[in-house]
Design a protein around this motif. Structure first.
Motif, PDB file in Angstrom:
ATOM      1  N   MET B  19       0.844  -1.194   0.000  1.00 36.41           N
ATOM      2  CA  MET B  19       0.000   0.000   0.000  1.00 36.41           C
ATOM      3  C   MET B  19       0.874   1.236   0.000  1.00 36.41           C
ATOM      4  N   THR B  20       0.249   2.360  -0.299  1.00 36.10           N
ATOM      5  CA  THR B  20       0.945   3.643  -0.292  1.00 36.10           C
ATOM      6  C   THR B  20       0.235   4.614   0.632  1.00 36.10           C
ATOM      7  N   LEU B  21       0.994   5.197   1.525  1.00 34.53           N
ATOM      8  CA  LEU B  21       0.491   6.298   2.348  1.00 34.53           C
ATOM      9  C   LEU B  21       0.786   7.594   1.603  1.00 34.53           C
ATOM     10  N   GLN B  22      -0.270   8.366   1.407  1.00 36.00           N
ATOM     11  CA  GLN B  22      -0.104   9.609   0.661  1.00 36.00           C
ATOM     12  C   GLN B  22       0.156  10.779   1.604  1.00 36.00           C
ATOM     13  N   CYS B  23       0.995  11.687   1.161  1.00 33.03           N
ATOM     14  CA  CYS B  23       1.268  12.901   1.923  1.00 33.03           C
ATOM     15  C   CYS B  23       1.424  14.051   0.945  1.00 33.03           C
ATOM     16  N   THR B  24       0.734  15.116   1.220  1.00 32.61           N
ATOM     17  CA  THR B  24       0.857  16.309   0.394  1.00 32.61           C
ATOM     18  C   THR B  24       0.850  17.551   1.275  1.00 32.61           C
ATOM     19  N   GLN B  25       1.627  18.548   0.865  1.00 32.20           N
ATOM     20  CA  GLN B  25       1.667  19.802   1.612  1.00 32.20           C
ATOM     21  C   GLN B  25       1.509  20.960   0.636  1.00 32.20           C
ATOM     22  N   ASP B  26       0.828  21.995   1.117  1.00 34.38           N
ATOM     23  CA  ASP B  26       0.525  23.129   0.240  1.00 34.38           C
ATOM     24  C   ASP B  26       1.261  24.392   0.671  1.00 34.38           C
ATOM     25  N   MET B  27       2.389  24.219   1.373  1.00 32.07           N
ATOM     26  CA  MET B  27       3.146  25.354   1.893  1.00 32.07           C
ATOM     27  C   MET B  27       4.426  25.609   1.090  1.00 32.07           C
ATOM     28  N   ASN B  28       4.607  24.859   0.010  1.00 31.04           N
ATOM     29  CA  ASN B  28       5.791  24.994  -0.841  1.00 31.04           C
ATOM     30  C   ASN B  28       7.082  24.722  -0.065  1.00 31.04           C
ATOM     31  N   HIS B  29       6.998  23.785   0.879  1.00 28.51           N
ATOM     32  CA  HIS B  29       8.172  23.438   1.665  1.00 28.51           C
ATOM     33  C   HIS B  29       9.096  22.521   0.862  1.00 28.51           C
ATOM     34  N   ASN B  30      10.395  22.747   1.027  1.00 28.20           N
ATOM     35  CA  ASN B  30      11.369  21.890   0.346  1.00 28.20           C
ATOM     36  C   ASN B  30      11.562  20.555   1.061  1.00 28.20           C
ATOM     37  N   TYR B  31      11.575  20.598   2.399  1.00 27.94           N
ATOM     38  CA  TYR B  31      11.910  19.421   3.174  1.00 27.94           C
ATOM     39  C   TYR B  31      10.643  18.670   3.571  1.00 27.94           C
ATOM     40  N   MET B  32      10.675  17.349   3.379  1.00 30.09           N
ATOM     41  CA  MET B  32       9.565  16.515   3.841  1.00 30.09           C
ATOM     42  C   MET B  32      10.109  15.260   4.501  1.00 30.09           C
ATOM     43  N   TYR B  33       9.322  14.718   5.423  1.00 27.58           N
ATOM     44  CA  TYR B  33       9.782  13.616   6.267  1.00 27.58           C
ATOM     45  C   TYR B  33       8.662  12.599   6.456  1.00 27.58           C
ATOM     46  N   TRP B  34       9.063  11.360   6.693  1.00 24.01           N
ATOM     47  CA  TRP B  34       8.143  10.341   7.185  1.00 24.01           C
ATOM     48  C   TRP B  34       8.705   9.775   8.489  1.00 24.01           C
ATOM     49  N   TYR B  35       7.844   9.788   9.509  1.00 19.77           N
ATOM     50  CA  TYR B  35       8.186   9.206  10.797  1.00 19.77           C
ATOM     51  C   TYR B  35       7.196   8.096  11.113  1.00 19.77           C
ATOM     52  N   ARG B  36       7.631   7.136  11.939  1.00 17.50           N
ATOM     53  CA  ARG B  36       6.711   6.192  12.525  1.00 17.50           C
ATOM     54  C   ARG B  36       6.788   6.316  14.042  1.00 17.50           C
ATOM     55  N   GLN B  37       5.653   6.123  14.663  1.00 22.84           N
ATOM     56  CA  GLN B  37       5.565   6.263  16.117  1.00 22.84           C
ATOM     57  C   GLN B  37       5.064   4.963  16.719  1.00 22.84           C
ATOM     58  N   ASP B  38       5.872   4.389  17.588  1.00 15.63           N
ATOM     59  CA  ASP B  38       5.506   3.171  18.291  1.00 15.63           C
ATOM     60  C   ASP B  38       5.468   3.454  19.785  1.00 15.63           C
ATOM     61  N   PRO B  39       4.582   2.800  20.526  1.00 10.15           N
ATOM     62  CA  PRO B  39       4.434   3.071  21.961  1.00 10.15           C
ATOM     63  C   PRO B  39       5.765   2.966  22.708  1.00 10.15           C
ATOM     64  N   GLY B  40       6.087   4.001  23.462  1.00  6.37           N
ATOM     65  CA  GLY B  40       7.306   4.000  24.259  1.00  6.37           C
ATOM     66  C   GLY B  40       8.585   4.176  23.469  1.00  6.37           C
ATOM     67  N   MET B  41       8.453   4.419  22.172  1.00  4.98           N
ATOM     68  CA  MET B  41       9.665   4.515  21.332  1.00  4.98           C
ATOM     69  C   MET B  41       9.836   5.894  20.733  1.00  4.98           C
ATOM     70  N   GLN B  85       5.345  -3.593  10.941  1.00  3.72           N
ATOM     71  CA  GLN B  85       5.052  -2.274  10.388  1.00  3.72           C
ATOM     72  C   GLN B  85       3.738  -1.691  10.921  1.00  3.72           C
ATOM     73  N   THR B  86       3.106  -2.416  11.820  1.00  4.98           N
ATOM     74  CA  THR B  86       1.956  -1.851  12.527  1.00  4.98           C
ATOM     75  C   THR B  86       2.440  -0.675  13.352  1.00  4.98           C
ATOM     76  N   SER B  87       1.893   0.503  13.062  1.00  2.35           N
ATOM     77  CA  SER B  87       2.411   1.707  13.694  1.00  2.35           C
ATOM     78  C   SER B  87       1.522   2.893  13.318  1.00  2.35           C
ATOM     79  N   VAL B  88       1.878   4.030  13.864  1.00  6.17           N
ATOM     80  CA  VAL B  88       1.262   5.277  13.435  1.00  6.17           C
ATOM     81  C   VAL B  88       2.303   6.034  12.627  1.00  6.17           C
ATOM     82  N   TYR B  89       1.934   6.467  11.460  1.00  4.66           N
ATOM     83  CA  TYR B  89       2.871   7.119  10.550  1.00  4.66           C
ATOM     84  C   TYR B  89       2.538   8.611  10.439  1.00  4.66           C
ATOM     85  N   PHE B  90       3.576   9.413  10.558  1.00  8.99           N
ATOM     86  CA  PHE B  90       3.413  10.863  10.441  1.00  8.99           C
ATOM     87  C   PHE B  90       4.275  11.397   9.317  1.00  8.99           C
ATOM     88  N   CYS B  91       3.651  12.176   8.486  1.00  4.83           N
ATOM     89  CA  CYS B  91       4.368  12.930   7.475  1.00  4.83           C
ATOM     90  C   CYS B  91       4.578  14.338   8.008  1.00  4.83           C
TER      91      CYS B  91
END
Lengths: 113, 114
Positions: B19-41, B85-91
């Protein structure tokens, strides 16, 4: 490389009590420091940041943090907490010449009546 | 101003699916990131990009791929989903180096692999 340590995974307090959430960092070069807050089922929001200048920084909702270079700390404090402050708080650091934000493991603040 | 938008918000995958997680930003930012968040980590950096056409690995890139064909979009691809890969993903995005400028986060994507 830099790293962040948040020793307290959970901090329970009563409403209107003061609180301190601890953050220590490790880096061989200058850093910028941040505190983020995450409310349940939401993303992260910037609470406050230290870039330069005064070592004491404040947020609009009563939190403050003090950058202490000698102790490599950036502890977050609030003199009187509210129920609505219940959330998870993340300390983060970035090397001033780098672009990757490194997060601590988070501290869950639980405010009870 | 939408900021950083992630889709889907919730998804359940079977082992081996992609699958693909989509991320889009409308602020014309150059830098983009993907993080994952796991409990206690805390949050761990998966991949980041400093501009269109440029991507680089973060701390935990294994099992993921990214592309950055435009400034606005930074999709995260899971080719063979695994329970780990079960996690919460943040762009997230920022105008440039995380210095005087703030990094902005999306609201997260909750992924469960069963």
């Amino acid at each position: 490389a830099q790293s962040v340590t948040q020793l307290d995974s959970q901090v329970p307090v009563f409403e209107e009590a003061p609180v301190e959430l601890r953050c220590n960092y490790s880096s061989s070069v200058s850093v910028y420091l941040f505190w983020y807050v995450q409310y349940p089922n939401q993303g992260l929001q910037l609470l406050l940041k230290y870039l330069s200048g005064s070592t004491l920084v404040e947020s609009i909702n009563g939190f403050e943090a003090e950058f202490n270079k000698s102790q490599t700390s950036f502890h977050l404090r609030k003199p009187s907490v509210h129920i609505s402050d219940t959330a998870e708080y993340f300390c983060a650091v970035v090397n001033t010449g780098f672009q990757k934000l490194v997060f601590g493991t988070g501290t869950r603040l639980l405010v009870s009546p | 101003n939408a900021g950083v938008t992630q889709t889907p918000k919730f998804r359940i995958l079977k082992i081996g699916q992609s699958m693909t997680l989509q991320c889009t930003q409308d602020m014309n930012h150059n830098y983009m990131y993907w993080y994952r968040q796991d409990p206690g980590m805390g949050l761990k950096l998966i991949y980041y990009s400093v501009g269109a056409g440029i991507t680089d690995k973060g701390e935990v890139p294994n099992g993921y791929n990214v592309s950055r064909s435009t400034t606005e979009d930074f999709p995260l691809r899971l080719e063979l989903a695994a329970p780990s890969q079960t996690s919460v993903y943040f762009c997230a995005s920022s105008p440039d180096r995380v210095s005087g400028n703030t990094i902005y986060f999306g609201e997260g994507s909750w992924l469960t692999v069963v």
